[in-house]
Design a protein around this motif. Structure first.
Motif, PDB file in Angstrom:
ATOM      1  N   ASP A  56       6.238   5.307  10.944  1.00  4.10           N
ATOM      2  CA  ASP A  56       7.286   6.307  11.478  1.00  4.10           C
ATOM      3  C   ASP A  56       8.383   6.375  10.280  1.00  4.10           C
ATOM      4  OD1 ASP A  56       6.166   6.353  14.157  1.00  4.10           O
ATOM      5  OD2 ASP A  56       7.043   4.534  14.831  1.00  4.10           O
ATOM      6  N   GLU A  57       8.736   5.385   9.661  1.00  6.26           N
ATOM      7  CA  GLU A  57       9.548   5.636   8.444  1.00  6.26           C
ATOM      8  C   GLU A  57       9.263   6.606   7.481  1.00  6.26           C
ATOM      9  OE1 GLU A  57       8.868   2.832   9.841  1.00  6.26           O
ATOM     10  OE2 GLU A  57      10.632   1.631  10.208  1.00  6.26           O
TER      11      GLU A  57
ATOM     12  N   GLU B 249      11.498  19.809   4.918  1.00  4.67           N
ATOM     13  CA  GLU B 249      12.476  20.695   5.130  1.00  4.67           C
ATOM     14  C   GLU B 249      13.127  21.230   3.934  1.00  4.67           C
ATOM     15  OE1 GLU B 249      16.418  21.130   7.533  1.00  4.67           O
ATOM     16  OE2 GLU B 249      15.440  19.038   7.620  1.00  4.67           O
ATOM     17  N   THR B 250      13.357  20.417   3.014  1.00  3.90           N
ATOM     18  CA  THR B 250      13.956  20.681   1.681  1.00  3.90           C
ATOM     19  C   THR B 250      13.073  21.969   1.160  1.00  3.90           C
ATOM     20  OG1 THR B 250      15.058  18.805   1.360  1.00  3.90           O
ATOM     21  CG2 THR B 250      14.594  20.002  -0.436  1.00  3.90           C
TER      22      THR B 250
ATOM     23  N   PHE C  46       9.059  12.073   5.017  1.00  8.92           N
ATOM     24  CA  PHE C  46       8.138  13.226   4.619  1.00  8.92           C
ATOM     25  C   PHE C  46       8.773  14.446   5.385  1.00  8.92           C
ATOM     26  CE2 PHE C  46       5.075  16.315   6.486  1.00  8.92           C
ATOM     27  CZ  PHE C  46       4.721  16.764   5.352  1.00  8.92           C
ATOM     28  N   LEU C  47       9.309  14.414   6.642  1.00  7.66           N
ATOM     29  CA  LEU C  47       9.959  15.610   7.211  1.00  7.66           C
ATOM     30  C   LEU C  47      11.162  16.060   6.542  1.00  7.66           C
ATOM     31  CD1 LEU C  47       9.524  14.871  11.084  1.00  7.66           C
ATOM     32  CD2 LEU C  47       8.181  16.432   9.617  1.00  7.66           C
TER      33      LEU C  47
ATOM     34  N   GLU D 111      -2.409  13.481   5.880  1.00  6.61           N
ATOM     35  CA  GLU D 111      -2.615  11.918   5.893  1.00  6.61           C
ATOM     36  C   GLU D 111      -1.803  11.305   7.161  1.00  6.61           C
ATOM     37  OE1 GLU D 111      -1.874   8.335   2.795  1.00  6.61           O
ATOM     38  OE2 GLU D 111      -1.528  10.187   2.371  1.00  6.61           O
ATOM     39  N   LEU D 112      -0.472  11.779   7.056  1.00  2.00           N
ATOM     40  CA  LEU D 112       0.362  10.777   7.889  1.00  2.00           C
ATOM     41  C   LEU D 112       0.191  11.265   9.481  1.00  2.00           C
ATOM     42  CD1 LEU D 112       3.733  11.296   5.906  1.00  2.00           C
ATOM     43  CD2 LEU D 112       2.555   9.447   6.287  1.00  2.00           C
ATOM     44  N   THR D 113      -0.144  12.501   9.589  1.00  2.00           N
ATOM     45  CA  THR D 113      -0.299  12.955  11.140  1.00  2.00           C
ATOM     46  C   THR D 113      -1.642  12.020  11.628  1.00  2.00           C
ATOM     47  OG1 THR D 113       0.610  15.083  10.637  1.00  2.00           O
ATOM     48  CG2 THR D 113      -0.944  14.999  12.409  1.00  2.00           C
ATOM     49  N   THR D 114      -2.668  11.892  10.627  1.00  2.00           N
ATOM     50  CA  THR D 114      -3.889  11.354  10.944  1.00  2.00           C
ATOM     51  C   THR D 114      -3.537   9.901  11.491  1.00  2.00           C
ATOM     52  OG1 THR D 114      -5.258  12.692   9.760  1.00  2.00           O
ATOM     53  CG2 THR D 114      -6.271  10.822  10.109  1.00  2.00           C
ATOM     54  N   LYS D 115      -2.770   9.251  10.635  1.00  2.00           N
ATOM     55  CA  LYS D 115      -2.305   7.903  10.794  1.00  2.00           C
ATOM     56  C   LYS D 115      -1.677   7.528  12.064  1.00  2.00           C
ATOM     57  CE  LYS D 115      -2.589   6.328   6.020  1.00  2.00           C
ATOM     58  NZ  LYS D 115      -1.746   5.737   4.823  1.00  2.00           N
ATOM     59  N   ARG D 116      -0.543   8.468  12.450  1.00  2.00           N
ATOM     60  CA  ARG D 116       0.347   8.314  13.372  1.00  2.00           C
ATOM     61  C   ARG D 116      -0.863   8.700  14.655  1.00  2.00           C
ATOM     62  NH1 ARG D 116       4.000  12.209  14.203  1.00  2.00           N
ATOM     63  NH2 ARG D 116       5.478  10.855  15.179  1.00  2.00           N
TER      64      ARG D 116
END
Length: 316
Positions: A121-122, A132-133, A127-128, A11-16
């Motif tokens: 971006d925030e 990572e966690t 999310f990253l 979802e986020l990748t598509t928006k970015r």
């Protein structure tokens, strides 16, 4: 939890990706608008100069009177009128282009104000950290492979959408180029009659009416080609030599049409040359469309391969 992460990333990748795509288009449109406005202003100055030259010839002076007696005045006035007509034609086309690009820029600015892009971006940075966690706590070979498949799928689907948009723009350009070529073909036939068979006043009027119609169609084709190029810029990994656009052909073929179109003895050859130039651009558009179609099929095949690979991992 793992599926939630995949879906959130998609979802986020598509928006970015969409935000970045619109931003690239906006930057390109703003640059083209600036260049078009400079050209328009330069052509306006040229048109003003040509109009002033006509005005000077029209004013009474002993020099002009002598030219009238010797027949030079008619020759100079005909020459100045032809140059002014050509300058006006070029200026009108430049003004139309500026209007088109202003509308295009405003549309991209409107799209950039999409609320989905405000904190993208925030959201991506947060999310990253979460991802990572999760990876540190659930590291596995299968998890890494599935994540890689998900990433590739997002990229390919984005490319597929962009290719589809480029194909649509290319088809519109193709249709308008065909219409312009057909109209120039009609003007070419009329010009042949007028130039070599003594067509007379009525035939000349029909010829210039067809030329004016061709001007409008050429402008629309030029606009469609600019849109086609914009769409092609968004198509990633397709900038091969077989898909390279000759921008000189795309942007300057109107020069051939507009130059000296009002000089009677050149009209027929100029129309013929213009039609040939449009045909070459049309060939280029069709060649690029064929390359896009091949790339579209390759991506569909790759998506199917990724689906099968994902199913094998999940089922095993």
């Amino acid at each position: 939890m793992r599926q939630d992460i995949y879906e959130r990333q998609m979802e986020l990748t598509t928006k970015r990706s969409e935000r970045d795509r619109i931003k690239r288009r906006l930057d390109g449109a703003e640059k083209r608008l600036h260049e078009a406005m400079e050209l328009r202003d330069r052509l306006y100055r040229q048109l003003t100069k040509e109009q002033q030259d006509i005005a000077k010839l029209g004013r009474f002076s002993f020099i002009n009177k002598i030219k009238t007696w010797t027949g030079k005045w008619d020759e100079e006035m005909e020459k100045e009128m032809a140059e002014a007509a050509e300058a006006e034609l070029k200026y009108n086309e430049a003004e139309k282009t500026v209007t088109d690009l202003k509308e295009e820029t405003e549309e991209f600015q409107k799209e950039m104000r999409n609320p989905d892009f405000t904190y993208i971006d925030e959201d991506w940075a947060d999310f990253l950290k979460e991802k990572e966690t999760w990876i540190r706590q659930n590291d596995s070979i299968a998890s890494g492979t599935l994540q890689k498949i998900a990433d590739e799928r997002v990229m390919l689907r984005s490319m597929l959408r962009e290719i589809g948009e480029a194909q649509g723009a290319g088809q519109k350009a193709n249709n308008l180029l065909n219409a312009a070529i057909d109209k120039l073909g009609s003007a070419e036939g009329t010009s042949l009659w007028d130039t070599f068979l003594g067509g007379g006043i009525i035939v000349s009027a029909i010829k210039y009416s067809q030329i004016n119609s061709s001007e409008d169609l050429i402008h629309l084709a030029q606009r469609a080609l600019r849109h086609f190029e914009t769409e092609l810029m968004d198509v990633q990994n397709i900038a091969t030599e077989s898909l390279t656009i000759n921008k000189k052909d795309f942007y300057n073929f109107t020069d051939l049409f507009f130059d000296n179109i009002f000089s009677d003895w050149m009209v027929h050859s100029r129309i013929t040359d213009s039609k040939g130039k449009l045909k070459q651009v049309l060939i280029d558009v069709r060649r690029i469309q064929e390359g896009l179609a091949r790339k579209h099929d390759e991506i569909i095949h790759e998506l199917k391969r990724l689906d099968n690979q994902e199913q094998d991992i999940i089922i095993s």
